[in-house]
Design an enzyme around this catalytic site. Structure first.
Site, PDB file in Angstrom:
ATOM      1  N   ASN A   9       0.853  -1.191   0.000  1.00  0.00           N
ATOM      2  CA  ASN A   9       0.000   0.000   0.000  1.00  0.00           C
ATOM      3  C   ASN A   9       0.894   1.248   0.000  1.00  0.00           C
ATOM      4  OD1 ASN A   9      -1.413   2.292   1.105  1.00  0.00           O
ATOM      5  ND2 ASN A   9      -3.060   0.930   1.695  1.00  0.00           N
ATOM      6  N   ASP A  11      -0.202   4.529  -0.146  1.00  0.00           N
ATOM      7  CA  ASP A  11      -0.933   5.763   0.188  1.00  0.00           C
ATOM      8  C   ASP A  11      -0.046   6.831   0.831  1.00  0.00           C
ATOM      9  OD1 ASP A  11      -3.264   4.571  -0.626  1.00  0.00           O
ATOM     10  OD2 ASP A  11      -4.003   4.145   1.398  1.00  0.00           O
ATOM     11  N   HIS A  12       0.859   6.369   1.711  1.00  0.00           N
ATOM     12  CA  HIS A  12       1.588   7.361   2.504  1.00  0.00           C
ATOM     13  C   HIS A  12       2.747   8.021   1.762  1.00  0.00           C
ATOM     14  CE1 HIS A  12      -1.212   6.878   5.593  1.00  0.00           C
ATOM     15  NE2 HIS A  12      -0.999   5.582   5.683  1.00  0.00           N
ATOM     16  N   ARG A  20       3.377  18.963   1.665  1.00  0.00           N
ATOM     17  CA  ARG A  20       4.021  20.210   1.267  1.00  0.00           C
ATOM     18  C   ARG A  20       3.446  20.767  -0.034  1.00  0.00           C
ATOM     19  NH1 ARG A  20       9.189  21.151   3.812  1.00  0.00           N
ATOM     20  NH2 ARG A  20       9.551  22.654   2.193  1.00  0.00           N
ATOM     21  N   HIS A  45      -5.747   3.599  -1.676  1.00  0.00           N
ATOM     22  CA  HIS A  45      -7.072   3.901  -1.117  1.00  0.00           C
ATOM     23  C   HIS A  45      -7.467   5.296  -1.589  1.00  0.00           C
ATOM     24  CE1 HIS A  45      -9.644   4.196   2.843  1.00  0.00           C
ATOM     25  NE2 HIS A  45     -10.346   4.443   1.746  1.00  0.00           N
ATOM     26  N   ARG A  47      -9.633   7.905  -0.969  1.00  0.00           N
ATOM     27  CA  ARG A  47     -10.598   8.320   0.066  1.00  0.00           C
ATOM     28  C   ARG A  47     -11.518   9.401  -0.482  1.00  0.00           C
ATOM     29  NH1 ARG A  47      -8.731   6.495   5.503  1.00  0.00           N
ATOM     30  NH2 ARG A  47     -10.575   7.554   6.264  1.00  0.00           N
ATOM     31  N   ARG A  51      -7.406  12.685   0.716  1.00  0.00           N
ATOM     32  CA  ARG A  51      -6.317  13.196   1.562  1.00  0.00           C
ATOM     33  C   ARG A  51      -4.938  12.670   1.163  1.00  0.00           C
ATOM     34  NH1 ARG A  51      -7.477  10.093   7.225  1.00  0.00           N
ATOM     35  NH2 ARG A  51      -9.512  11.031   6.965  1.00  0.00           N
ATOM     36  N   HIS A  52      -4.896  11.510   0.509  1.00  0.00           N
ATOM     37  CA  HIS A  52      -3.575  11.078  -0.003  1.00  0.00           C
ATOM     38  C   HIS A  52      -3.642  10.792  -1.505  1.00  0.00           C
ATOM     39  CE1 HIS A  52      -5.379   7.336   1.361  1.00  0.00           C
ATOM     40  NE2 HIS A  52      -5.088   7.526   2.624  1.00  0.00           N
ATOM     41  N   GLU A  72      -8.798   0.395  -2.915  1.00  0.00           N
ATOM     42  CA  GLU A  72      -9.671   0.409  -1.731  1.00  0.00           C
ATOM     43  C   GLU A  72     -10.628   1.585  -1.849  1.00  0.00           C
ATOM     44  OE1 GLU A  72      -6.373  -1.304   1.456  1.00  0.00           O
ATOM     45  OE2 GLU A  72      -7.148   0.736   1.667  1.00  0.00           O
ATOM     46  N   THR A 102      -7.006   6.765  10.326  1.00  0.00           N
ATOM     47  CA  THR A 102      -6.853   5.632   9.420  1.00  0.00           C
ATOM     48  C   THR A 102      -8.118   4.780   9.541  1.00  0.00           C
ATOM     49  OG1 THR A 102      -5.466   3.735   8.859  1.00  0.00           O
ATOM     50  CG2 THR A 102      -5.609   4.297  11.190  1.00  0.00           C
ATOM     51  N   THR A 103      -8.233   3.736   8.704  1.00  0.00           N
ATOM     52  CA  THR A 103      -9.450   2.924   8.720  1.00  0.00           C
ATOM     53  C   THR A 103      -9.558   2.201  10.064  1.00  0.00           C
ATOM     54  OG1 THR A 103      -8.933   2.599   6.395  1.00  0.00           O
ATOM     55  CG2 THR A 103     -10.763   1.322   7.282  1.00  0.00           C
ATOM     56  N   GLU A 153     -10.899  -9.448   3.748  1.00  0.00           N
ATOM     57  CA  GLU A 153      -9.633  -9.019   4.347  1.00  0.00           C
ATOM     58  C   GLU A 153      -9.908  -8.814   5.831  1.00  0.00           C
ATOM     59  OE1 GLU A 153      -7.082  -6.437   2.232  1.00  0.00           O
ATOM     60  OE2 GLU A 153      -6.257  -5.532   4.045  1.00  0.00           O
ATOM     61  N   HIS A 194      -3.708  -4.232   8.090  1.00  0.00           N
ATOM     62  CA  HIS A 194      -3.814  -3.062   8.956  1.00  0.00           C
ATOM     63  C   HIS A 194      -2.878  -3.120  10.148  1.00  0.00           C
ATOM     64  CE1 HIS A 194      -5.195   0.645  10.649  1.00  0.00           C
ATOM     65  NE2 HIS A 194      -5.754   0.864   9.485  1.00  0.00           N
ATOM     66  N   GLY A 195      -1.989  -2.158  10.179  1.00  0.00           N
ATOM     67  CA  GLY A 195      -1.089  -1.982  11.318  1.00  0.00           C
ATOM     68  C   GLY A 195       0.048  -2.979  11.388  1.00  0.00           C
ATOM     69  N   GLY A 216       1.089  -1.207   4.442  1.00  0.00           N
ATOM     70  CA  GLY A 216       1.432   0.108   3.908  1.00  0.00           C
ATOM     71  C   GLY A 216       2.314   0.942   4.811  1.00  0.00           C
ATOM     72  N   HIS A 217       1.721   1.469   5.873  1.00  0.00           N
ATOM     73  CA  HIS A 217       2.375   2.489   6.700  1.00  0.00           C
ATOM     74  C   HIS A 217       3.773   2.076   7.152  1.00  0.00           C
ATOM     75  CE1 HIS A 217       2.813   5.018  10.418  1.00  0.00           C
ATOM     76  NE2 HIS A 217       2.397   5.921   9.556  1.00  0.00           N
TER      77      HIS A 217
HETATM   78  N1  PXP Z   1      -5.821  -3.108   4.325  1.00  0.00           N
HETATM   79  C1  PXP Z   1      -6.826  -2.210   4.316  1.00  0.00           C
HETATM   80  C2  PXP Z   1      -8.165  -2.669   3.864  1.00  0.00           C
HETATM   81  C3  PXP Z   1      -6.614  -0.863   4.700  1.00  0.00           C
HETATM   82  O1  PXP Z   1      -7.628   0.010   4.699  1.00  0.00           O
HETATM   83  C4  PXP Z   1      -5.310  -0.470   5.065  1.00  0.00           C
HETATM   84  C5  PXP Z   1      -5.038   0.951   5.445  1.00  0.00           C
HETATM   85  O2  PXP Z   1      -5.342   1.798   4.403  1.00  0.00           O
HETATM   86  C6  PXP Z   1      -4.289  -1.435   5.014  1.00  0.00           C
HETATM   87  C7  PXP Z   1      -4.575  -2.748   4.663  1.00  0.00           C
HETATM   88  C8  PXP Z   1      -2.864  -1.094   5.319  1.00  0.00           C
HETATM   89  O3  PXP Z   1      -2.711  -0.727   6.655  1.00  0.00           O
HETATM   90  P1  PXP Z   1      -1.323  -0.143   7.122  1.00  0.00           P
HETATM   91  O4  PXP Z   1      -1.064   1.110   6.348  1.00  0.00           O
HETATM   92  O5  PXP Z   1      -1.549   0.105   8.583  1.00  0.00           O
HETATM   93  O6  PXP Z   1      -0.282  -1.200   6.859  1.00  0.00           O
END
Ligand code: PXP
Length: 241
Positions: A9, A11-12, A20, A45, A47, A51-52, A72, A102-103, A153, A194-195, A216-217
């Protein structure tokens, strides 16, 4: 043992760019590096508040990628229209609250039941794989199957929080494990996300029914110190240990 796939992922990368108001770092460049580093798919994602990731990122990445793009989206008419126009390879339907960082949790399937069924049908008619981001709960898995999803998921956020705070993880791990087992039994492909960090991804990867991880993060954070390529290579090894 089957090979577990890694969805990256990005997004970040866009979060950093937007902070910036510049045109760097480029999410497209990150997607290409991830593809060349062994990512099995790229997740973005879009959104509702953009935002990203922006609509132009979706278009650029979809055009240049050789591996599947996983989009997403929230269960809304606007997002359904975007999916039918851009035709990503995969779609993961996620809940969305504007004020959240975050979600925060899985989809409320009951609340969106009627719309979700219609939305899933329309997306699948375009031969796009559909996944639902849900809490690791048997009733939500049964309902996901009924609504026509191809995959679920499982939200690993709670497990990761407990793990990071060194709290008891046994019950939450068992909830994820039982959910993964049940989902596979009813012929849903099982994903997790997630996380996740190196440590939590390693723990969750012990559940054999899970075939895909979306991370992702932590990958983007690690890429500051060891490079995007090295973080992806390391995760692929960890989830397949
Ligand atoms: N899976 C889904 C469905 C998500 O919404 C997210 C966060 O956007 C992730 C995975 C990835 O989570 P993380 O960025 O915390 O790794």
């Amino acid at each position: 043992m089957k090979i577990k796939r890694l969805g990256v992922n990005i997004d970040h990368v866009a979060t950093l760019r937007n902070a910036r108001g510049e045109n760097y770092p480029s999410p497209l460049r990150a997607a290409i590096i991830a593809e060349n580093s062994g990512a099995d798919s790229i997740t973005i994602h879009l959104r509702e508040d953009r935002r990203h990731i922006r609509d132009s990122d979706l278009k650029n990445i979809k055009n240049k990628l050789h591996i599947p793009l996983n989009l997403e989206i929230a269960p809304t008419k606007e997002m359904l229209k975007i999916v039918l126009k851009h035709k990503p390879n995969y779609v993961c339907i996620v809940p969305e609250k504007r004020k959240e960082l975050t979600t925060e949790g899985g989809l409320n399937l009951n609340r969106h039941k009627t719309f979700l069924k219609k939305m899933i049908g329309k997306i699948k008619a375009k031969k796009i794989r559909v996944s639902l981001f849900i809490e690791p709960k048997i009733s939500d898995i049964a309902l996901s199957k009924k609504l026509g999803a191809d995959c679920v998921e499982l939200h690993t956020g709670k497990y990761c929080n407990l793990f990071n705070k060194k709290k008891k993880i046994k019950n939450e791990f068992s909830r994820i494990k039982k959910s993964a087992f049940y989902a596979e039994k009813v012929f849903l492909e099982v994903h997790a996300g997630h996380g996740l960090t190196y440590k939590t991804a390693y723990q969750i990867s012990k559940i054999n029914n899970i075939s895909e991880f979306n991370i992702g993060h932590f990958i983007i954070a690690e890429s500051m110190f060891i490079s995007l390529r090295k973080a992806i290579v390391k995760f692929k090894k960890i989830i397949n240990k």
